[in-house]
Design a protein around this motif. Structure first.
Motif, short mmCIF file in Angstrom:
data_model
loop_
_atom_site.label_atom_id
_atom_site.label_comp_id
_atom_site.label_asym_id
_atom_site.label_seq_id
_atom_site.Cartn_x
_atom_site.Cartn_y
_atom_site.Cartn_z
N ASN A 150 -12.08 -6.04 9.09
CA ASN A 150 -12.65 -4.76 8.63
C ASN A 150 -12.88 -3.78 9.78
N ASN A 151 -13.35 -4.29 10.91
CA ASN A 151 -13.64 -3.42 12.04
C ASN A 151 -13.54 -4.21 13.34
N LEU A 152 -13.62 -3.50 14.45
CA LEU A 152 -13.46 -4.12 15.76
C LEU A 152 -14.54 -5.17 16.02
N GLU A 153 -15.77 -4.87 15.63
CA GLU A 153 -16.87 -5.81 15.88
C GLU A 153 -16.62 -7.15 15.20
N ASP A 154 -16.20 -7.13 13.94
CA ASP A 154 -15.93 -8.38 13.22
C ASP A 154 -14.80 -9.16 13.88
N MET A 155 -13.73 -8.46 14.25
CA MET A 155 -12.59 -9.14 14.87
C MET A 155 -12.96 -9.70 16.23
N PHE A 156 -13.71 -8.93 17.00
CA PHE A 156 -14.16 -9.37 18.33
C PHE A 156 -15.02 -10.63 18.22
N LEU A 157 -16.03 -10.60 17.35
CA LEU A 157 -16.94 -11.73 17.22
C LEU A 157 -16.22 -12.98 16.71
N SER A 158 -15.28 -12.79 15.79
CA SER A 158 -14.52 -13.93 15.27
C SER A 158 -13.67 -14.56 16.37
N MET A 159 -13.05 -13.73 17.20
CA MET A 159 -12.20 -14.23 18.27
C MET A 159 -13.02 -14.97 19.33
N ILE A 160 -14.18 -14.40 19.69
CA ILE A 160 -15.05 -15.04 20.68
C ILE A 160 -15.60 -16.36 20.14
N GLU A 161 -16.03 -16.35 18.88
CA GLU A 161 -16.58 -17.57 18.27
C GLU A 161 -15.54 -18.68 18.22
#
Length: 256
Positions: free
Chosen positions: A233-244
């Motif tokens: 949906n947005n950069l924050e969601d993609m970023f957090l998913s990738m880091i997690e």
């Protein structure tokens, strides 16, 4: 001959004793674009920026800036970079204008470059006020003015909107976004405000534990997120998913 990439690194690594801060990263910052450099605290973002600025010596690897090689062409490279790293320090008992005058003289720039920098960041009417009377947001603007003075072709900015109110963030974001169009500069920017990076950046680099997990456009990131089954949906969601996901893999490898 001009290359497509204004900045590129090859296997750039920084170790502190047994701790690997930056682990063999290859980044590519295209000429005339804004590159959002993202990662959690301690990921190695500031260390990478410091290496690009000659403030930290790489343990191994190399990088090119505008066709020049560090450290052989160090002076030539640094002449072409304006930087804002970790809340720049200024002389509190001098005015904003006087602080910028010091930078101007060191860089041997024109006197009018000071007024130009103050105007760019919205500090023209406060240029003759003592810096100790500046708010935190005004000090951030002055730091950005110090990076912009003389309109260098490359800007390296670490958390440039820290301390600004929403109106100030909006103003500085719009300024940064317009800079490549105004005088064809290339910008590398690090920020924890992912919604702002999403509105500004042409390309994204995501760093975690010193390793570059992703590099590419927002469209590339969305495509990667869909392949991996992440929320796109947005950069924050993609970023957090990738880091997690990366942290989970690291824990699994540590157990094995």
């Amino acid at each position: 001959m001009l290359t497509t990439n204004m900045i590129s690194t090859v296997g750039l690594t920084k170790k502190y004793n047994n701790f690997v801060s930056v682990n063999g990263i290859n980044i590519h910052i295209r000429r005339g674009t804004i590159y959002g450099f993202l990662g959690p605290n301690g990921a190695g973002k500031s260390t990478t920026m410091k290496m690009l600025l000659g403030m930290a010596k790489p343990t191994s690897g190399k990088f090119h800036v505008n066709g020049k090689v560090m450290p052989e062409d160090r002076i030539e490279i640094l002449k072409n970079i304006g930087s804002f790293i970790e809340s720049p320090a200024y002389y509190p008992n001098l005015t904003g204008r006087e602080n910028l005058e010091i930078i101007r003289k060191i860089l041997n720039l024109k006197k009018e470059d000071v007024d130009d920098a103050l105007e760019l960041v919205g500090l023209s009417e406060f240029g003759d006020r003592l810096v100790r009377k500046y708010s935190l947001g005004m000090k951030q603007r002055l730091g950005l003015a110090g990076a912009l003075i003389g309109r260098p072709p490359i800007l390296i900015l670490d958390e440039p909107t820290n301390g600004l109110d929403p109106a100030g963030i909006h103003e500085i974001r719009n300024l940064i976004k317009e800079l490549p169009k105004m005088y064809n500069c290339t910008i590398m920017i690090s920020s924890h405000m992912l919604s702002e990076i999403e509105l500004m950046a042409d390309d994204i680099g995501i760093l975690n534990h010193g390793t570059l997990l992703f590099e590419g456009s927002m469209d590339d990131l969305r495509a990667e997120a869909k392949v991996q089954g992440y929320n796109d949906n947005n950069l924050e969601d993609m970023f957090l998913s990738m880091i997690e996901a990366d942290n989970k893999q690291r824990k699994q490898r540590a157990v094995i």
